[in-house]
Write an enzyme that holds these catalytic residues in place. Structure first.
Site, PDB file in Angstrom:
ATOM      1  N   ARG A   1       0.858  -0.931  -0.270  1.00 43.88           N
ATOM      2  CA  ARG A   1      -0.076  -0.232  -0.187  1.00 43.88           C
ATOM      3  C   ARG A   1       1.122   1.070   0.029  1.00 43.88           C
ATOM      4  NH1 ARG A   1      -3.380   2.038   5.127  1.00 43.88           N
ATOM      5  NH2 ARG A   1      -1.300   3.683   5.058  1.00 43.88           N
TER       6      ARG A   1
ATOM      7  N   TYR B   1      -2.264  12.093   6.118  1.00 45.05           N
ATOM      8  CA  TYR B   1      -2.553  10.956   6.886  1.00 45.05           C
ATOM      9  C   TYR B   1      -2.009   9.948   6.991  1.00 45.05           C
ATOM     10  CZ  TYR B   1      -5.730   7.368  10.049  1.00 45.05           C
ATOM     11  OH  TYR B   1      -6.889   6.508  10.380  1.00 45.05           O
TER      12      TYR B   1
ATOM     13  N   ASP C   1      -4.943   4.138  -0.021  1.00 47.08           N
ATOM     14  CA  ASP C   1      -5.310   4.072   0.891  1.00 47.08           C
ATOM     15  C   ASP C   1      -6.076   5.745   1.136  1.00 47.08           C
ATOM     16  OD1 ASP C   1      -7.388   3.944   3.408  1.00 47.08           O
ATOM     17  OD2 ASP C   1      -6.571   3.182   3.863  1.00 47.08           O
TER      18      ASP C   1
ATOM     19  N   HIS D   1      -8.466   6.990   3.368  1.00 50.43           N
ATOM     20  CA  HIS D   1      -9.016   7.352   4.315  1.00 50.43           C
ATOM     21  C   HIS D   1     -10.442   7.824   4.424  1.00 50.43           C
ATOM     22  CE1 HIS D   1      -4.978   5.649   5.448  1.00 50.43           C
ATOM     23  NE2 HIS D   1      -5.538   5.445   6.176  1.00 50.43           N
TER      24      HIS D   1
ATOM     25  N   GLU E   1      -8.671   1.746  -1.678  1.00 52.23           N
ATOM     26  CA  GLU E   1      -9.462   1.594   0.120  1.00 52.23           C
ATOM     27  C   GLU E   1      -9.735   2.746   0.091  1.00 52.23           C
ATOM     28  OE1 GLU E   1      -7.142  -0.661   2.238  1.00 52.23           O
ATOM     29  OE2 GLU E   1      -7.231   0.338   4.017  1.00 52.23           O
TER      30      GLU E   1
ATOM     31  N   GLU F   1     -13.485  -1.304   7.229  1.00 51.54           N
ATOM     32  CA  GLU F   1     -12.990  -1.237   8.108  1.00 51.54           C
ATOM     33  C   GLU F   1     -13.622  -0.558   9.840  1.00 51.54           C
ATOM     34  OE1 GLU F   1      -8.918   1.175   7.061  1.00 51.54           O
ATOM     35  OE2 GLU F   1      -8.740   1.715   8.570  1.00 51.54           O
TER      36      GLU F   1
ATOM     37  N   ARG G   1     -13.920  -5.106   3.510  1.00 51.60           N
ATOM     38  CA  ARG G   1     -13.120  -5.268   4.560  1.00 51.60           C
ATOM     39  C   ARG G   1     -13.447  -4.766   6.460  1.00 51.60           C
ATOM     40  NH1 ARG G   1      -9.638  -1.764   4.819  1.00 51.60           N
ATOM     41  NH2 ARG G   1      -7.395  -3.665   5.492  1.00 51.60           N
TER      42      ARG G   1
ATOM     43  N   GLU H   1      -4.848  -6.479   5.393  1.00 52.54           N
ATOM     44  CA  GLU H   1      -3.768  -5.773   5.856  1.00 52.54           C
ATOM     45  C   GLU H   1      -2.457  -5.577   7.171  1.00 52.54           C
ATOM     46  OE1 GLU H   1      -5.691  -2.193   7.330  1.00 52.54           O
ATOM     47  OE2 GLU H   1      -4.043  -1.188   6.703  1.00 52.54           O
TER      48      GLU H   1
ATOM     49  N   TRP I   1     -16.117  13.938   4.779  1.00 48.53           N
ATOM     50  CA  TRP I   1     -17.622  14.177   3.786  1.00 48.53           C
ATOM     51  C   TRP I   1     -17.019  12.862   2.819  1.00 48.53           C
ATOM     52  CZ3 TRP I   1     -21.246  18.931   4.111  1.00 48.53           C
ATOM     53  CH2 TRP I   1     -20.677  19.798   5.552  1.00 48.53           C
TER      54      TRP I   1
HETATM   55  O1  EZ4 Z   1      -7.164   3.923   9.775  1.00 47.30           O
HETATM   56  O2  EZ4 Z   1      -4.905   2.570  12.157  1.00 47.30           O
HETATM   57  O3  EZ4 Z   1      -6.253   0.288   6.575  1.00 47.30           O
HETATM   58  N1  EZ4 Z   1      -5.191   1.216   8.333  1.00 47.30           N
HETATM   59  C1  EZ4 Z   1      -5.697   1.923   7.932  1.00 47.30           C
HETATM   60  C2  EZ4 Z   1      -5.119   2.509   9.243  1.00 47.30           C
HETATM   61  C3  EZ4 Z   1      -6.758   2.633  10.208  1.00 47.30           C
HETATM   62  C4  EZ4 Z   1      -6.288   3.390  11.545  1.00 47.30           C
HETATM   63  C5  EZ4 Z   1      -7.263   2.894  12.630  1.00 47.30           C
HETATM   64  O4  EZ4 Z   1      -8.082   2.052  12.833  1.00 47.30           O
HETATM   65  O5  EZ4 Z   1      -6.744   2.471   7.006  1.00 47.30           O
HETATM   66  O6  EZ4 Z   1      -4.372   3.741   8.539  1.00 47.30           O
HETATM   67 CO    CO Z   2      -7.855   1.715   5.200  1.00 46.47          CO
END
Ligand code: EZ4
Ligand code: CO
Length: 405
Positions: free
Chosen positions: A147, A159, A212, A214, A238, A264, A285, A341, A405
């Site tokens: 990733r 992040y 990812d 996020h 992701e 997740e 996930r 993961e 959002w």
């Molecule tokens: O957002 O650790 O896929 N993993 C992630 C991580 C989580 C944080 C909170 O579980 O996206 O960064």
């Molecule tokens: Co994630």
């Protein structure tokens, strides 16, 4: 197999973990993970005040009935706190049943569908070059799926990535108030295609790449990102957009063929239902700790299989090795398992507290063959690492607006 005692532990060997231990009359015990990052003590109270007193004296073999009793028997259903509490009890009961049967939990689920579990790992870098250097290091260690996350030029913190190159996950257990991060979709788009173009140039076509988001993008922005990244052949994208409106994924799916993964933070099969039955995602996930345990995740996996959706359980640093073990038994069994993961087995402190014989070899993890889940918990060691309040970051736009959002 009468339940005699249920203990709830909170410890911080690097990160906070909430661990449940169910002890039966004959002294056998089972373990479960109830960690909800940034809300740990809420789950502890839910368990000790509202769950434990109702379970003392019950037959630990009745996994299904206890699950239904805790879920359907509660007027207030669902949500992360309740479901993590149910999940930990459920995992501990599967652990106990495996110990009673003398079998690893994957055997109780139906046996092995594969010999090992393929992992994806994280390369988090301060810039594209740093990220790809880290990816090369992971490939050299044998990992087959990486990733890629890179800091965004012009933004102080992103992040999952720290500009000052500290280990992001080391900080996860030591943030007594949430740190604040800044997001700009425009600055992100200026960086992201270059990351994957350079990744394919430098790493070649033989490696699986993932990314990812996020949940930082709106549905139409995700659609645009998907189209931009299609040619780099990602295994999946992701958490590109939130699915609070699951119909958002209709918008995304109408525009791009990039494989999508989400779930997740999902707490039940109901959170997954629309996305799966409309074939809007490719990987689900959901995590054992946050979606109601092994009993619930097994149902989600079977439901997903009907719609060609594979499982890809969350494996963040804030899930304990007990959750990883639960995932390993599910992953070893599920015919439609995709990828797990993985962020390592944790630092030395964590490995003192949680002991197991899961084996990492050439980018795969092999399930424990010990009866039950195959993880043990050292209570004395855990007491040396008291709970520390800690939070994940919050995200704002450059003008101060709260985001996600
Ligand atoms: O957002 O650790 O896929 N993993 C992630 C991580 C989580 C944080 C909170 O579980 O996206 O960064
Ligand atoms: Co994630």
């Amino acid at each position: 197999m009468k339940i005699e005692d249920i203990k709830v532990f909170v410890c911080c060997p690097g990160r906070n973990f909430v661990t449940v231990k169910i002890v039966t009359e004959d002294g056998t015990y089972g373990l479960g993970d109830a960690t909800v990052n940034g809300r740990e003590m809420a789950v502890v109270t839910y368990l000790t005040e509202h769950v434990v007193p109702c379970l003392i004296g019950r037959d630990a073999h009745m996994i299904e009935d206890i699950w239904q009793y805790l879920y359907r028997g509660a007027y207030w259903r669902g949500g992360p706190i309740s479901m993590a509490a149910i999940a930990a009890i459920d995992m501990a009961l599967w652990d106990l049943k495996g110990k009673a049967a003398g079998l690893p939990v994957y055997q109780l689920l139906g046996g092995k569908s594969r010999h090992g579990v393929t992992l994806y790992v994280h390369a988090n870098g301060a810039d594209v070059d740093d990220t790809l250097g880290k990816a090369e290091g992971l490939i050299n260690q044998g990992f087959k799926a990486i990733r890629l996350q890179s800091a965004i030029p012009g933004l102080p913190v992103t992040y999952g990535v720290l500009g000052d190159k500290k280990d992001y996950y080391d900080l996860q257990g030591n943030r007594p108030v949430p740190p604040e991060e800044t997001w700009s979709t425009q600055k992100y788009f200026a960086m992201i295609e270059g990351l994957f173009k350079q990744a394919r140039d430098r790493l070649g076509d033989g490696i699986c790449l993932l990314h990812d988001v996020h949940n930082r993008l709106t549905p139409i922005e995700t659609a645009r990102l998907g189209k931009l990244l299609e040619k780099y052949d990602l295994l999946f994208l992701e958490d590109a957009s939130l699915a609070e409106n699951p119909q958002s994924y209709d918008v995304i799916r109408n525009h791009t063929t990039i494989p999508l993964a989400i779930g997740e933070t999902f707490n039940s099969v109901w959170d997954c239902k629309y996305l799966i039955e409309n074939q809007l995602i490719d990987f689900i996930r959901a995590a054992a700790t946050h979606a109601g345990g092994i009993t619930a995740l097994r149902r989600i996996a079977d439901f997903a299989a009907i719609y060609n959706v594979k499982t890809a359980p969350h494996g963040a640093p804030d899930l304990s090795p007990v959750c990883l073990a639960a995932h390993m038994h599910l992953n070893t069994w599920a015919p439609n398992f995709g990828i797990q993961e993985f962020v390592g087995f944790g630092n030395d402190d964590m490995q003192r507290v949680f002991t197991h014989d899961m084996r990492l070899d050439d980018g795969m993890v092999y399930v424990s063959e010990a009866p039950g889940l195959g993880v043990d918990f050292d209570e004395d060691a855990a007491n040396e690492y008291p709970y520390k309040r800690s939070y994940l970051p919050v995200s704002r736009l450059e003008d101060g607006t709260m985001w996600n959002w």
